[in-house]
Design a protein around this motif. Sequence first.
Motif, PDB file in Angstrom:
ATOM      1  N   ARG A   1      26.388 -87.700 -22.375  1.00 32.62           N
ATOM      2  CA  ARG A   1      27.840 -87.303 -22.441  1.00 32.62           C
ATOM      3  C   ARG A   1      27.760 -86.510 -23.560  1.00 32.62           C
ATOM      4  N   ALA A   2      28.788 -85.348 -23.343  1.00 39.11           N
ATOM      5  CA  ALA A   2      29.110 -84.645 -24.397  1.00 39.11           C
ATOM      6  C   ALA A   2      29.644 -85.456 -25.575  1.00 39.11           C
ATOM      7  N   SER A   3      29.537 -84.980 -26.782  1.00 35.42           N
ATOM      8  CA  SER A   3      30.228 -85.596 -28.067  1.00 35.42           C
ATOM      9  C   SER A   3      30.850 -84.428 -28.970  1.00 35.42           C
ATOM     10  N   HIS A   4      32.050 -84.865 -29.091  1.00 36.87           N
ATOM     11  CA  HIS A   4      32.833 -83.953 -29.871  1.00 36.87           C
ATOM     12  C   HIS A   4      32.661 -82.493 -29.610  1.00 36.87           C
ATOM     13  N   GLY A   5      32.167 -82.447 -28.077  1.00 33.51           N
ATOM     14  CA  GLY A   5      32.008 -81.185 -27.351  1.00 33.51           C
ATOM     15  C   GLY A   5      30.433 -80.967 -27.379  1.00 33.51           C
TER      16      GLY A   5
ATOM     17  N   ALA B   1      38.348 -78.844 -20.022  1.00 35.76           N
ATOM     18  CA  ALA B   1      39.674 -79.192 -20.855  1.00 35.76           C
ATOM     19  C   ALA B   1      39.262 -79.498 -22.167  1.00 35.76           C
ATOM     20  N   ALA B   2      38.386 -80.383 -22.523  1.00 38.18           N
ATOM     21  CA  ALA B   2      38.243 -81.025 -24.028  1.00 38.18           C
ATOM     22  C   ALA B   2      37.692 -79.774 -24.951  1.00 38.18           C
ATOM     23  N   VAL B   3      36.916 -78.662 -24.179  1.00 37.33           N
ATOM     24  CA  VAL B   3      36.257 -77.802 -25.119  1.00 37.33           C
ATOM     25  C   VAL B   3      37.583 -77.000 -25.479  1.00 37.33           C
TER      26      VAL B   3
ATOM     27  N   ILE C   1      26.908 -97.075 -35.312  1.00 37.65           N
ATOM     28  CA  ILE C   1      27.117 -97.255 -33.735  1.00 37.65           C
ATOM     29  C   ILE C   1      26.289 -96.221 -33.063  1.00 37.65           C
ATOM     30  N   LYS C   2      26.072 -95.116 -33.424  1.00 38.78           N
ATOM     31  CA  LYS C   2      25.328 -93.964 -32.798  1.00 38.78           C
ATOM     32  C   LYS C   2      25.218 -92.821 -33.744  1.00 38.78           C
ATOM     33  N   SER C   3      24.239 -91.986 -33.485  1.00 46.53           N
ATOM     34  CA  SER C   3      24.203 -90.782 -34.171  1.00 46.53           C
ATOM     35  C   SER C   3      24.170 -89.472 -33.088  1.00 46.53           C
TER      36      SER C   3
ATOM     37  N   LEU D   1      25.008 -82.831 -37.725  1.00 44.53           N
ATOM     38  CA  LEU D   1      24.472 -84.365 -37.407  1.00 44.53           C
ATOM     39  C   LEU D   1      25.794 -85.062 -37.753  1.00 44.53           C
ATOM     40  N   HIS D   2      25.976 -86.283 -36.896  1.00 50.38           N
ATOM     41  CA  HIS D   2      26.970 -87.068 -37.024  1.00 50.38           C
ATOM     42  C   HIS D   2      26.629 -88.422 -36.958  1.00 50.38           C
ATOM     43  N   HIS D   3      26.993 -89.270 -37.602  1.00 53.00           N
ATOM     44  CA  HIS D   3      26.758 -90.938 -37.607  1.00 53.00           C
ATOM     45  C   HIS D   3      28.205 -91.542 -37.152  1.00 53.00           C
TER      46      HIS D   3
ATOM     47  N   TYR E   1      44.945 -91.329 -36.313  1.00 55.45           N
ATOM     48  CA  TYR E   1      43.573 -90.367 -36.607  1.00 55.45           C
ATOM     49  C   TYR E   1      43.784 -89.420 -38.101  1.00 55.45           C
ATOM     50  N   ALA E   2      42.637 -89.492 -38.533  1.00 55.53           N
ATOM     51  CA  ALA E   2      42.595 -88.584 -39.987  1.00 55.53           C
ATOM     52  C   ALA E   2      41.476 -88.021 -40.063  1.00 55.53           C
ATOM     53  N   GLU E   3      41.385 -87.230 -41.118  1.00 55.41           N
ATOM     54  CA  GLU E   3      40.316 -86.370 -41.438  1.00 55.41           C
ATOM     55  C   GLU E   3      40.048 -86.152 -43.121  1.00 55.41           C
TER      56      GLU E   3
ATOM     57  N   GLY F   1      46.037 -83.128 -31.235  1.00 56.74           N
ATOM     58  CA  GLY F   1      44.533 -82.698 -30.598  1.00 56.74           C
ATOM     59  C   GLY F   1      43.749 -83.691 -30.546  1.00 56.74           C
ATOM     60  N   CYS F   2      43.371 -84.691 -31.626  1.00 53.22           N
ATOM     61  CA  CYS F   2      42.439 -85.711 -31.437  1.00 53.22           C
ATOM     62  C   CYS F   2      42.845 -86.510 -30.596  1.00 53.22           C
ATOM     63  N   ALA F   3      44.035 -86.954 -30.583  1.00 54.43           N
ATOM     64  CA  ALA F   3      44.321 -88.135 -29.434  1.00 54.43           C
ATOM     65  C   ALA F   3      44.534 -87.543 -27.975  1.00 54.43           C
ATOM     66  N   ALA F   4      44.740 -86.292 -27.771  1.00 59.14           N
ATOM     67  CA  ALA F   4      44.808 -85.860 -26.562  1.00 59.14           C
ATOM     68  C   ALA F   4      43.192 -85.954 -26.108  1.00 59.14           C
ATOM     69  N   CYS F   5      42.368 -85.256 -26.827  1.00 66.69           N
ATOM     70  CA  CYS F   5      40.975 -85.486 -26.162  1.00 66.69           C
ATOM     71  C   CYS F   5      40.435 -87.040 -25.982  1.00 66.69           C
ATOM     72  N   HIS F   6      40.831 -87.761 -27.113  1.00 67.23           N
ATOM     73  CA  HIS F   6      40.250 -89.385 -27.281  1.00 67.23           C
ATOM     74  C   HIS F   6      40.941 -90.036 -25.742  1.00 67.23           C
ATOM     75  N   ALA F   7      42.283 -89.446 -25.382  1.00 71.20           N
ATOM     76  CA  ALA F   7      43.030 -90.036 -24.353  1.00 71.20           C
ATOM     77  C   ALA F   7      42.158 -89.867 -23.103  1.00 71.20           C
TER      78      ALA F   7
ATOM     79  N   VAL G   1      37.898 -94.266 -27.006  1.00 65.93           N
ATOM     80  CA  VAL G   1      36.627 -94.387 -27.752  1.00 65.93           C
ATOM     81  C   VAL G   1      35.426 -93.666 -26.972  1.00 65.93           C
ATOM     82  N   PHE G   2      34.966 -92.736 -27.449  1.00 68.77           N
ATOM     83  CA  PHE G   2      33.659 -92.060 -26.825  1.00 68.77           C
ATOM     84  C   PHE G   2      32.267 -92.818 -26.875  1.00 68.77           C
ATOM     85  N   SER G   3      32.175 -93.261 -28.376  1.00 65.22           N
ATOM     86  CA  SER G   3      30.712 -93.642 -28.557  1.00 65.22           C
ATOM     87  C   SER G   3      30.554 -94.734 -27.954  1.00 65.22           C
ATOM     88  N   GLU G   4      29.037 -95.166 -27.713  1.00 66.01           N
ATOM     89  CA  GLU G   4      28.743 -96.090 -26.930  1.00 66.01           C
ATOM     90  C   GLU G   4      27.762 -96.708 -28.207  1.00 66.01           C
TER      91      GLU G   4
HETATM   92  C1  HEC Z   1      37.330 -81.898 -27.594  1.00 65.25           C
HETATM   93  C2  HEC Z   1      37.380 -83.548 -27.566  1.00 65.25           C
HETATM   94  C3  HEC Z   1      37.597 -84.370 -28.971  1.00 65.25           C
HETATM   95  C4  HEC Z   1      38.485 -83.845 -30.046  1.00 65.25           C
HETATM   96  C5  HEC Z   1      39.432 -82.892 -29.972  1.00 65.25           C
HETATM   97  C6  HEC Z   1      38.245 -84.823 -30.892  1.00 65.25           C
HETATM   98  N1  HEC Z   1      37.503 -85.765 -30.775  1.00 65.25           N
HETATM   99 FE1  HEC Z   1      36.673 -87.219 -31.757  1.00 65.25          FE
HETATM  100  N2  HEC Z   1      34.940 -87.661 -30.479  1.00 65.25           N
HETATM  101  C7  HEC Z   1      34.901 -86.774 -29.269  1.00 65.25           C
HETATM  102  C8  HEC Z   1      33.748 -87.182 -28.563  1.00 65.25           C
HETATM  103  C9  HEC Z   1      33.199 -86.686 -27.197  1.00 65.25           C
HETATM  104  C10 HEC Z   1      32.971 -88.173 -29.430  1.00 65.25           C
HETATM  105  C11 HEC Z   1      31.712 -88.967 -29.339  1.00 65.25           C
HETATM  106  C12 HEC Z   1      30.624 -88.319 -30.251  1.00 65.25           C
HETATM  107  C13 HEC Z   1      29.319 -89.017 -29.800  1.00 65.25           C
HETATM  108  O1  HEC Z   1      29.345 -89.718 -28.742  1.00 65.25           O
HETATM  109  O2  HEC Z   1      28.441 -89.058 -30.723  1.00 65.25           O
HETATM  110  C14 HEC Z   1      34.130 -88.318 -30.750  1.00 65.25           C
HETATM  111  C15 HEC Z   1      33.881 -89.324 -31.564  1.00 65.25           C
HETATM  112  C16 HEC Z   1      34.910 -89.671 -32.530  1.00 65.25           C
HETATM  113  C17 HEC Z   1      34.798 -90.687 -33.508  1.00 65.25           C
HETATM  114  C18 HEC Z   1      34.026 -91.865 -33.425  1.00 65.25           C
HETATM  115  C19 HEC Z   1      34.424 -92.924 -32.376  1.00 65.25           C
HETATM  116  C20 HEC Z   1      34.443 -92.456 -30.880  1.00 65.25           C
HETATM  117  O3  HEC Z   1      35.549 -92.183 -30.104  1.00 65.25           O
HETATM  118  O4  HEC Z   1      33.254 -92.346 -30.356  1.00 65.25           O
HETATM  119  C21 HEC Z   1      36.118 -90.554 -34.338  1.00 65.25           C
HETATM  120  C22 HEC Z   1      36.474 -91.467 -35.350  1.00 65.25           C
HETATM  121  C23 HEC Z   1      36.581 -89.510 -33.870  1.00 65.25           C
HETATM  122  N3  HEC Z   1      36.037 -88.787 -32.767  1.00 65.25           N
HETATM  123  C24 HEC Z   1      37.791 -88.801 -34.558  1.00 65.25           C
HETATM  124  C25 HEC Z   1      38.370 -87.680 -34.332  1.00 65.25           C
HETATM  125  C26 HEC Z   1      39.447 -86.978 -34.966  1.00 65.25           C
HETATM  126  C27 HEC Z   1      40.167 -87.658 -36.298  1.00 65.25           C
HETATM  127  C28 HEC Z   1      39.810 -85.792 -34.478  1.00 65.25           C
HETATM  128  C29 HEC Z   1      40.609 -84.910 -34.578  1.00 65.25           C
HETATM  129  C30 HEC Z   1      40.717 -84.181 -35.863  1.00 65.25           C
HETATM  130  C31 HEC Z   1      38.936 -85.932 -33.078  1.00 65.25           C
HETATM  131  N4  HEC Z   1      38.084 -86.903 -33.149  1.00 65.25           N
HETATM  132  C32 HEC Z   1      39.148 -84.920 -31.896  1.00 65.25           C
HETATM  133  C33 HEC Z   1      35.666 -85.899 -28.933  1.00 65.25           C
HETATM  134  C34 HEC Z   1      36.824 -85.303 -29.425  1.00 65.25           C
END
Ligand code: HEC
Length: 203
Positions: free
Chosen positions: A8-12, A27-29, A72-74, A90-92, A155-157, A174-180, A188-191
């Motif tokens: 699975r892609a992570s944060h794209g 869509a996510a990208v 949880i994962k890296s 690199l993310h944890h 969501y916060a950064e 934007g965070c919420a839309a992708c996580h939705a 939640v994306f991570s396993e």
């Molecule tokens: C384009 C889609 C996308 C966007 C936009 C996005 N995320 Fe995520 N996010 C992910 C994915 C995919 C992972 C899983 C990473 C992994 O598996 O290592 C993730 C992981 C996370 C996690 C760890 C928990 C989890 O769901 O796995 C947090 C916390 C998080 N994102 C916060 C944010 C915040 C805050 C924002 C906005 C600034 C944001 N994300 C924007 C896709 C996105």
Amino acid sequence: MRADRRDRASHGQAARSFGLGDAVLVAAVALAVAVGGIAQAAAAPAAAQSADAGKDAPAIAYPAGYALWTHIKSGLITSAHAAYPRFGGLHHVYGNAAALQGFRSGNYPDGAVLVYDLFETRDHGDGIIDQGPRRHIDVMVKDSRRFAATAGWGYAEFAAGQRNDRLKTAERDGCAACHATRRQHGDVFSEWANQAETAATGS
Ligand code: HEC
């Protein structure tokens, strides 16, 4: 199912086989790029906005001590991916005790907090790639009343070394839309990679 999860892609991340399907990945990208674009627009002088413009309440507190929580994962996002400018490196991922309950049950209780701790990488040129300085942390906080509009997650950064959430409303959306897109998994994306290894202690 297992293979899907692994790829699975992570944060794209790289597009190999995104468990959510290619359409969702695209869509996510697009969203990630849009969020980046919004950030740039907000930073442009022409926008003539104060640093806090567009921020909305309620504020999310810095998750002090998160590095002592459960890992949880890296994952690694390289420059080959469109999400690199914003989420690359690199993310944890860390979760607090309430978040672990969510991973186990599929239901994240109020008080669950997840942290995406992002670092630059340092290529030593000899085949070793090391963790570099921290870029920022992304945080998700579950509070079903305060954040009812985004499935209970706030969501916060926080930029490296900073203790104040720097997100603007559009970015947060934007965070919420992708996580939705992970609604069946509580947004939640991570396993949890080591979940099986916690069985002995029951922790
Ligand atoms: C384009 C889609 C996308 C966007 C936009 C996005 N995320 Fe995520 N996010 C992910 C994915 C995919 C992972 C899983 C990473 C992994 O598996 O290592 C993730 C992981 C996370 C996690 C760890 C928990 C989890 O769901 O796995 C947090 C916390 C998080 N994102 C916060 C944010 C915040 C805050 C924002 C906005 C600034 C944001 N994300 C924007 C896709 C996105």
